[in-house]
Design an enzyme around this catalytic site. Structure first.
Site, PDB file in Angstrom:
ATOM      1  N   GLY A  12      42.976  22.585 -13.298  1.00 57.05           N
ATOM      2  CA  GLY A  12      41.959  23.454 -12.708  1.00 57.05           C
ATOM      3  C   GLY A  12      40.612  23.425 -13.382  1.00 57.05           C
ATOM      4  O   GLY A  12      39.920  24.447 -13.440  1.00 57.05           O
ATOM      5  N   ARG A  61      56.897  20.379   5.495  1.00 55.25           N
ATOM      6  CA  ARG A  61      55.444  20.463   5.328  1.00 55.25           C
ATOM      7  C   ARG A  61      54.879  21.597   6.181  1.00 55.25           C
ATOM      8  O   ARG A  61      54.032  22.370   5.738  1.00 55.25           O
ATOM      9  CB  ARG A  61      54.797  19.126   5.716  1.00 55.25           C
ATOM     10  CG  ARG A  61      53.372  18.983   5.200  1.00 55.25           C
ATOM     11  CD  ARG A  61      52.740  17.671   5.571  1.00 55.25           C
ATOM     12  NE  ARG A  61      53.379  16.474   5.050  1.00 55.25           N
ATOM     13  CZ  ARG A  61      53.389  16.092   3.777  1.00 55.25           C
ATOM     14  NH1 ARG A  61      52.804  16.832   2.863  1.00 55.25           N
ATOM     15  NH2 ARG A  61      53.977  14.985   3.407  1.00 55.25           N
ATOM     16  N   ARG A  87      48.987  18.091  -2.525  1.00 51.86           N
ATOM     17  CA  ARG A  87      49.855  18.024  -1.349  1.00 51.86           C
ATOM     18  C   ARG A  87      49.039  17.581  -0.152  1.00 51.86           C
ATOM     19  O   ARG A  87      47.888  17.999   0.002  1.00 51.86           O
ATOM     20  CB  ARG A  87      50.453  19.400  -1.027  1.00 51.86           C
ATOM     21  CG  ARG A  87      51.238  20.024  -2.128  1.00 51.86           C
ATOM     22  CD  ARG A  87      52.578  19.403  -2.347  1.00 51.86           C
ATOM     23  NE  ARG A  87      53.433  19.407  -1.166  1.00 51.86           N
ATOM     24  CZ  ARG A  87      54.551  18.707  -1.054  1.00 51.86           C
ATOM     25  NH1 ARG A  87      54.931  17.921  -2.037  1.00 51.86           N
ATOM     26  NH2 ARG A  87      55.286  18.774   0.034  1.00 51.86           N
ATOM     27  N   ILE A  88      49.651  16.756   0.680  1.00 50.23           N
ATOM     28  CA  ILE A  88      48.985  16.392   1.932  1.00 50.23           C
ATOM     29  C   ILE A  88      49.202  17.532   2.917  1.00 50.23           C
ATOM     30  O   ILE A  88      50.319  18.046   3.056  1.00 50.23           O
ATOM     31  CB  ILE A  88      49.532  15.056   2.463  1.00 50.23           C
ATOM     32  CG1 ILE A  88      49.106  13.935   1.505  1.00 50.23           C
ATOM     33  CG2 ILE A  88      49.034  14.787   3.881  1.00 50.23           C
ATOM     34  CD1 ILE A  88      49.666  12.583   1.844  1.00 50.23           C
ATOM     35  N   LEU A  89      48.132  17.958   3.565  1.00 54.87           N
ATOM     36  CA  LEU A  89      48.213  19.110   4.475  1.00 54.87           C
ATOM     37  C   LEU A  89      48.503  18.641   5.901  1.00 54.87           C
ATOM     38  O   LEU A  89      48.034  17.585   6.322  1.00 54.87           O
ATOM     39  CB  LEU A  89      46.884  19.878   4.432  1.00 54.87           C
ATOM     40  CG  LEU A  89      46.603  20.516   3.061  1.00 54.87           C
ATOM     41  CD1 LEU A  89      45.132  20.875   2.922  1.00 54.87           C
ATOM     42  CD2 LEU A  89      47.480  21.741   2.854  1.00 54.87           C
ATOM     43  N   SER A 132      32.898  12.505  -4.545  1.00 53.77           N
ATOM     44  CA  SER A 132      32.452  12.895  -3.197  1.00 53.77           C
ATOM     45  C   SER A 132      33.090  14.222  -2.820  1.00 53.77           C
ATOM     46  O   SER A 132      34.292  14.413  -2.997  1.00 53.77           O
ATOM     47  CB  SER A 132      32.904  11.862  -2.159  1.00 53.77           C
ATOM     48  OG  SER A 132      32.524  10.553  -2.539  1.00 53.77           O
ATOM     49  N   ASP A 141      41.334  11.761   3.011  1.00 55.85           N
ATOM     50  CA  ASP A 141      40.066  11.385   2.360  1.00 55.85           C
ATOM     51  C   ASP A 141      39.051  10.751   3.322  1.00 55.85           C
ATOM     52  O   ASP A 141      38.178   9.988   2.896  1.00 55.85           O
ATOM     53  CB  ASP A 141      40.316  10.421   1.189  1.00 55.85           C
ATOM     54  CG  ASP A 141      41.166  11.055   0.092  1.00 55.85           C
ATOM     55  OD1 ASP A 141      41.055  12.280  -0.089  1.00 55.85           O
ATOM     56  OD2 ASP A 141      41.921  10.334  -0.573  1.00 55.85           O
TER      57      ASP A 141
HETATM   58  C1  GRF Z   1      39.764  15.768  -9.970  1.00 58.76           C
HETATM   59  O1  GRF Z   1      39.522  14.508 -10.516  1.00 58.76           O
HETATM   60  C2  GRF Z   1      39.506  15.738  -8.492  1.00 58.76           C
HETATM   61  O2  GRF Z   1      38.527  14.829  -8.106  1.00 58.76           O
HETATM   62  C3  GRF Z   1      40.838  15.301  -7.935  1.00 58.76           C
HETATM   63  O3  GRF Z   1      41.795  15.916  -8.762  1.00 58.76           O
HETATM   64  C4  GRF Z   1      41.239  16.171 -10.054  1.00 58.76           C
HETATM   65  C5  GRF Z   1      41.423  17.625 -10.321  1.00 58.76           C
HETATM   66  O4  GRF Z   1      41.125  17.974 -11.650  1.00 58.76           O
HETATM   67  N1  GRF Z   1      40.933  15.654  -6.545  1.00 58.76           N
HETATM   68  P1  GRF Z   1      41.085  19.507 -12.069  1.00 58.76           P
HETATM   69  O5  GRF Z   1      42.470  20.100 -11.804  1.00 58.76           O
HETATM   70  O6  GRF Z   1      40.024  20.184 -11.260  1.00 58.76           O
HETATM   71  O7  GRF Z   1      40.780  19.500 -13.534  1.00 58.76           O
END
Ligand code: GRF
Length: 197
Positions: A12, A61, A87-89, A132, A141
C-alpha cells in the site's frame, strides 16, 4: 469532495501517497483488501480510515465482486481506486463503476500490459519506462490513459531497481490523476479520457 474507496492487496505505498496528498477534492472513506494482513491496512488505520477485508478464497469471481460492490455502495463510495489490487475484476463489476474506477500500472501503456513488466522492459533494452493511470475497462490494462510519467531505464537496472524508480513517480502521478477525476476535470466518454475544456 468525492468519497473514494481504495482497493489493495499488499504493502500500500500508493495508498500512503494518496492519503498524504488528499486535498479538498477527495476523501478516502474506505480501504478494502482481499488479503488479510496487507500492509496497507495498517497505514489506513493509522490515518483513521475505515478498513474491510473481503477474502476471495473459495468464491467465484462474480460472488467476490458482488460482495465488494456491496461494501463499496454501503460505504457510499463515489470513486474506486485500485492501488496494487491483484485480482482481475469481472466485467459486471467494471461496468457498474464505469468512469469511476481507475488503476495505476507500472509501464508506459499501451506498452507492457500484464505482469513481469520490468523484466520484459529490461529484456527489450528499452530506454524509457514509466507509470500510467488509466480508467479501468473489462480488458486488462487497456483502458484510456489519464496521466503518464516516464523514467530512464539504465543498462545496469535490475527489475527491482527499475520498479523502485517507477514507484517514486507513481506516488506523485496517482494523486494528481485522482484529483483530475475528483474535480470532474477528466471523464470517460466514448472510450476516451476526455479532459474538461
Ligand atoms: C505498483 O507498482 C503499482 O503500479 C502496481 O502494483 C504496485 C503496488 O504497490 N499496480 P503498492 O502496494 O502501492 O506499494
Amino acid at each position: 469532495m468525492k468519497r473514494v474507496a481504495v482497493l489493495i492487496s499488499g504493502r500500500g505505498s500508493n495508498l500512503g501517497a494518496l492519503i498524504d496528498a488528499a486535498d479538498a477534492s477527495y476523501k478516502i472513506i474506505l480501504v478494502l483488501s482481499n488479503v488479510e494482513g496487507a500492509g496497507g491496512l495498517e497505514r489506513a488505520k493509522a490515518a483513521g480510515i475505515a478498513t474491510q477485508v473481503v477474502p476471495h478464497a473459495g468464491k467465484t469471481r462474480e460472488s467476490f465482486d458482488t460482495e465488494m460492490d456491496t461494501a463499496l455502495r454501503t460505504a457510499g463510495a463515489e470513486l474506486v481506486v485500485l492501488a496494487g489490487f491483484m485480482r482481475i475484476l469481472s466485467d459486471g463489476f467494471v461496468r457498474g463503476w464505469e468512469g469511476k474506477l481507475i488503476n495505476i500500472h507500472p509501464s508506459l501503456l499501451p506498452a507492457y500490459k500484464g505482469i513481469k513488466v520490468h523484466e520484459r522492459v529490461i529484456e527489450a533494452r528499452e530506454a524509457l519506462s514509466g507509470a500510467s493511470v488509466h480508467f479501468v475497462v473489462p480488458e486488462l490494462d487497456a483502458g484510456p490513459v489519464i496521466a503518464q510519467a516516464s523514467v530512464p531505464v539504465h543498462p545496469s537496472d535490475t527489475p527491482q531497481t527499475l520498479a523502485d524508480r517507477i514507484l517514486e513517480i507513481e506516488h506523485k502521478l496517482y494523486p494528481e490523476a485522482l484529483k483530475l477525476l475528483a474535480r470532474d476535470e477528466v471523464k470517460l466518454q466514448n472510450g476516451l479520457a476526455v479532459f474538461a475544456a
